[in-house]
Enzyme design. Structure first.
Site, PDB file in Angstrom:
ATOM      1  N   ILE A  13     -68.795 113.404  97.520  1.00 35.79           N
ATOM      2  CA  ILE A  13     -70.261 113.495  97.472  1.00 35.79           C
ATOM      3  C   ILE A  13     -70.809 113.744  98.883  1.00 35.79           C
ATOM      4  O   ILE A  13     -71.744 114.517  99.079  1.00 35.79           O
ATOM      5  CB  ILE A  13     -70.866 112.215  96.841  1.00 35.79           C
ATOM      6  CG1 ILE A  13     -70.231 111.962  95.470  1.00 35.79           C
ATOM      7  CG2 ILE A  13     -72.378 112.337  96.716  1.00 35.79           C
ATOM      8  CD1 ILE A  13     -70.552 110.608  94.858  1.00 35.79           C
ATOM      9  N   TYR A 141     -65.428  95.976  93.457  1.00 40.02           N
ATOM     10  CA  TYR A 141     -66.078  97.219  93.905  1.00 40.02           C
ATOM     11  C   TYR A 141     -67.594  97.114  93.711  1.00 40.02           C
ATOM     12  O   TYR A 141     -68.377  97.314  94.643  1.00 40.02           O
ATOM     13  CB  TYR A 141     -65.509  98.412  93.124  1.00 40.02           C
ATOM     14  CG  TYR A 141     -66.377  99.637  93.236  1.00 40.02           C
ATOM     15  CD1 TYR A 141     -66.459 100.329  94.438  1.00 40.02           C
ATOM     16  CD2 TYR A 141     -67.145 100.085  92.158  1.00 40.02           C
ATOM     17  CE1 TYR A 141     -67.283 101.431  94.558  1.00 40.02           C
ATOM     18  CE2 TYR A 141     -67.959 101.181  92.269  1.00 40.02           C
ATOM     19  CZ  TYR A 141     -68.030 101.851  93.474  1.00 40.02           C
ATOM     20  OH  TYR A 141     -68.856 102.940  93.590  1.00 40.02           O
ATOM     21  N   PHE A 169     -74.633 107.254  88.881  1.00 40.04           N
ATOM     22  CA  PHE A 169     -73.890 107.189  87.627  1.00 40.04           C
ATOM     23  C   PHE A 169     -72.636 108.055  87.830  1.00 40.04           C
ATOM     24  O   PHE A 169     -72.029 107.967  88.893  1.00 40.04           O
ATOM     25  CB  PHE A 169     -74.821 107.535  86.452  1.00 40.04           C
ATOM     26  CG  PHE A 169     -75.692 106.329  86.121  1.00 40.04           C
ATOM     27  CD1 PHE A 169     -76.645 105.869  87.036  1.00 40.04           C
ATOM     28  CD2 PHE A 169     -75.504 105.598  84.964  1.00 40.04           C
ATOM     29  CE1 PHE A 169     -77.392 104.709  86.786  1.00 40.04           C
ATOM     30  CE2 PHE A 169     -76.246 104.441  84.702  1.00 40.04           C
ATOM     31  CZ  PHE A 169     -77.190 104.007  85.612  1.00 40.04           C
TER      32      PHE A 169
HETATM   33  N1  UFG Z   1     -61.387 107.939  80.819  1.00 38.82           N
HETATM   34  C1  UFG Z   1     -60.383 108.149  79.885  1.00 38.82           C
HETATM   35  N2  UFG Z   1     -59.163 108.533  80.354  1.00 38.82           N
HETATM   36  C2  UFG Z   1     -58.883 108.698  81.682  1.00 38.82           C
HETATM   37  C3  UFG Z   1     -59.924 108.507  82.610  1.00 38.82           C
HETATM   38  C4  UFG Z   1     -61.160 108.111  82.139  1.00 38.82           C
HETATM   39  O1  UFG Z   1     -60.578 108.001  78.684  1.00 38.82           O
HETATM   40  O2  UFG Z   1     -57.739 109.035  82.017  1.00 38.82           O
HETATM   41  C5  UFG Z   1     -62.704 107.532  80.327  1.00 38.82           C
HETATM   42  C6  UFG Z   1     -63.096 106.151  80.838  1.00 38.82           C
HETATM   43  O3  UFG Z   1     -62.622 105.170  79.997  1.00 38.82           O
HETATM   44  C7  UFG Z   1     -64.627 106.270  80.844  1.00 38.82           C
HETATM   45  C8  UFG Z   1     -64.888 107.744  81.133  1.00 38.82           C
HETATM   46  O4  UFG Z   1     -63.667 108.413  80.854  1.00 38.82           O
HETATM   47  O5  UFG Z   1     -65.114 105.977  79.578  1.00 38.82           O
HETATM   48  C9  UFG Z   1     -65.271 107.994  82.577  1.00 38.82           C
HETATM   49  O6  UFG Z   1     -64.307 107.382  83.420  1.00 38.82           O
HETATM   50  P1  UFG Z   1     -64.224 107.622  84.991  1.00 38.82           P
HETATM   51  O7  UFG Z   1     -63.053 106.852  85.497  1.00 38.82           O
HETATM   52  O8  UFG Z   1     -64.317 109.074  85.275  1.00 38.82           O
HETATM   53  O9  UFG Z   1     -65.590 106.982  85.513  1.00 38.82           O
HETATM   54  P2  UFG Z   1     -66.174 105.516  85.318  1.00 38.82           P
HETATM   55  O10 UFG Z   1     -67.292 105.619  84.324  1.00 38.82           O
HETATM   56  O11 UFG Z   1     -65.135 104.524  85.019  1.00 38.82           O
HETATM   57  O12 UFG Z   1     -66.685 105.153  86.783  1.00 38.82           O
HETATM   58  C10 UFG Z   1     -67.528 106.013  87.536  1.00 38.82           C
HETATM   59  C11 UFG Z   1     -67.227 105.810  89.019  1.00 38.82           C
HETATM   60  C12 UFG Z   1     -67.564 104.427  89.433  1.00 38.82           C
HETATM   61  C13 UFG Z   1     -68.965 104.096  89.064  1.00 38.82           C
HETATM   62  C14 UFG Z   1     -69.232 104.371  87.599  1.00 38.82           C
HETATM   63  C15 UFG Z   1     -70.673 104.192  87.288  1.00 38.82           C
HETATM   64  O13 UFG Z   1     -65.854 106.069  89.269  1.00 38.82           O
HETATM   65  O14 UFG Z   1     -67.404 104.332  90.846  1.00 38.82           O
HETATM   66  O15 UFG Z   1     -68.860 105.695  87.292  1.00 38.82           O
HETATM   67  O16 UFG Z   1     -71.000 104.728  86.058  1.00 38.82           O
HETATM   68  F1  UFG Z   1     -69.223 102.797  89.317  1.00 38.82           F
END
Ligand code: UFG
Length: 326
Positions: A13, A141, A169
């Site tokens: 970012i 975190y 987000f």
């Molecule tokens: N997901 C999968 N398989 C994977 C990776 C992710 O199904 O291999 C799903 C996760 O369960 C989630 C969605 O895809 O439902 C998004 O997952 P990400 O890991 O891409 O992102 P997160 O929502 O977990 O987290 C991100 C940032 C954080 C932040 C958060 C706030 O990485 O730093 O968004 O919404 F805090």
């Protein structure tokens, strides 16, 4: 011309925001220790390779140039890792921010834009999430970002440092020309992993399809990284105009499921995405969608990219440019 110091400007970012600042005619210096960022993300002559925990190096940099403001990205971002190694998150995210704020108050720099996160809300009782919802992080975190937001309030009250905390987000997409993009090691984020599955044919694991959502998979608010960068520009302008310390969500207000993203990747790449259904990932809320009226009304922010297909297209351009698309 404004002089802006960007910590973590070699990261995902941060590097997009540095481009946006340069496009606006700002003079930008990047402080990054390259532990997660990439040298090639920073335009020539702008990188100061230093750790923000090194207060003396920061103070020296601030003596060399009179910065009008700081944009503070530097920090660790992996929720899962923070559950295993909390100390690293408090040391780097909290300790680094404290060192930065101390150097700023010593140097007389009175404005900062801070990278916060939707993770401060934990598992919210409802969506869309408004800024005054309870702060209840579920990971070190998220907690590290909450602590810095709280420190910022005191540095304002006592040292007169005004701040804007932007609660991101799901940052996603890439510079449309594909020069910059998302590259983490290891990669844990959904869109790059789904693209990888499309390219390699190795299935991606969907973390649960039994959530209380229309298709059973988790819903997130995917915000294009350039729209996120734009929020930083507007936050800086707000602070330069004398704006008071504030916190804003940065999301589009629209939610998409994991399956929606898989379909978008199939549409963009023309390839079938192989996937398997795995167990839920600990700490994953079913749906995280931002209420973004505060940002839209106060800073006149308007996202340019709302369609997940466009976001995936830009991420795909980047992956292809790096040679992963063949
Ligand atoms: N997901 C999968 N398989 C994977 C990776 C992710 O199904 O291999 C799903 C996760 O369960 C989630 C969605 O895809 O439902 C998004 O997952 P990400 O890991 O891409 O992102 P997160 O929502 O977990 O987290 C991100 C940032 C954080 C932040 C958060 C706030 O990485 O730093 O968004 O919404 F805090």
């Amino acid at each position: 011309m404004r002089k802006i110091l960007v910590t973590g400007g070699a990261g995902y970012i941060g590097s997009h925001t540095v481009r946006a600042l340069l496009d606006r005619g700002c003079d930008v210096a990047v402080a990054d220790n390259l532990s997660k960022g990439y040298r090639e993300n920073v335009p020539a002559g702008r990188l100061h390779e230093l750790d923000i925990n090194d207060g003396a190096a920061l103070s020296e940099l601030m003596r060399q140039a009179q910065f009008d403001a700081v944009v503070h990205f530097a920090g660790y971002i992996a929720v899962g890792e923070s559950m295993r190694e909390p100390g690293r998150y408090f040391e780097n995210n909290v300790g680094g921010s404290l060192s930065l704020l101390s150097a700023m108050s010593e140097a007389g720099i009175r404005r900062i834009v801070f990278s916060s996160t939707a993770a401060v809300y934990g598992n919210p009782a409802a969506t869309p999430i408004e800024e005054d919802f309870p702060i209840q992080p579920l990971s070190p975190y998220g907690e590290s970002k909450v602590i810095v937001e709280r420190m910022l309030r005191w540095f304002d009250e006592i040292h007169g440092i005004a701040s804007v905390s932007l609660r991101y987000f799901n940052a996603s997409g890439a510079d449309p020309e594909g020069r910059l993009g998302e590259l983490h090691d290891p990669e844990t984020h959904l869109i790059p992993l789904v693209l990888r599955a499309a390219i390699t044919g190795e299935p991606i694991t969907i973390f649960g399809n039994d959530y209380d959502t229309p298709d059973g998979t988790c819903i997130r608010d995917y915000i294009h990284v350039n729209d996120l960068a734009q929020a930083h520009i507007l936050a800086l302008e707000y602070l330069m105009a004398g704006g008071a310390t504030e916190q804003f969500n940065v999301g589009t207000g629209a939610g998409y499921s994991v399956m929606d993203i898989i379909r978008a990747v199939e549409q963009v790449t023309g390839k079938k995405v192989p996937y398997v259904i795995g167990p839920r990932r600990p700490g994953d809320p079913a749906a995280l969608v931002a209420a973004s009226e505060k940002l839209r009304q106060t800073l006149r922010w308007k996202p340019e990219y709302r369609d997940p297909v466009t976001i995936v297209e830009h991420a795909w351009n980047f992956a292809r440019r790096r040679g992963h698309g063949r």
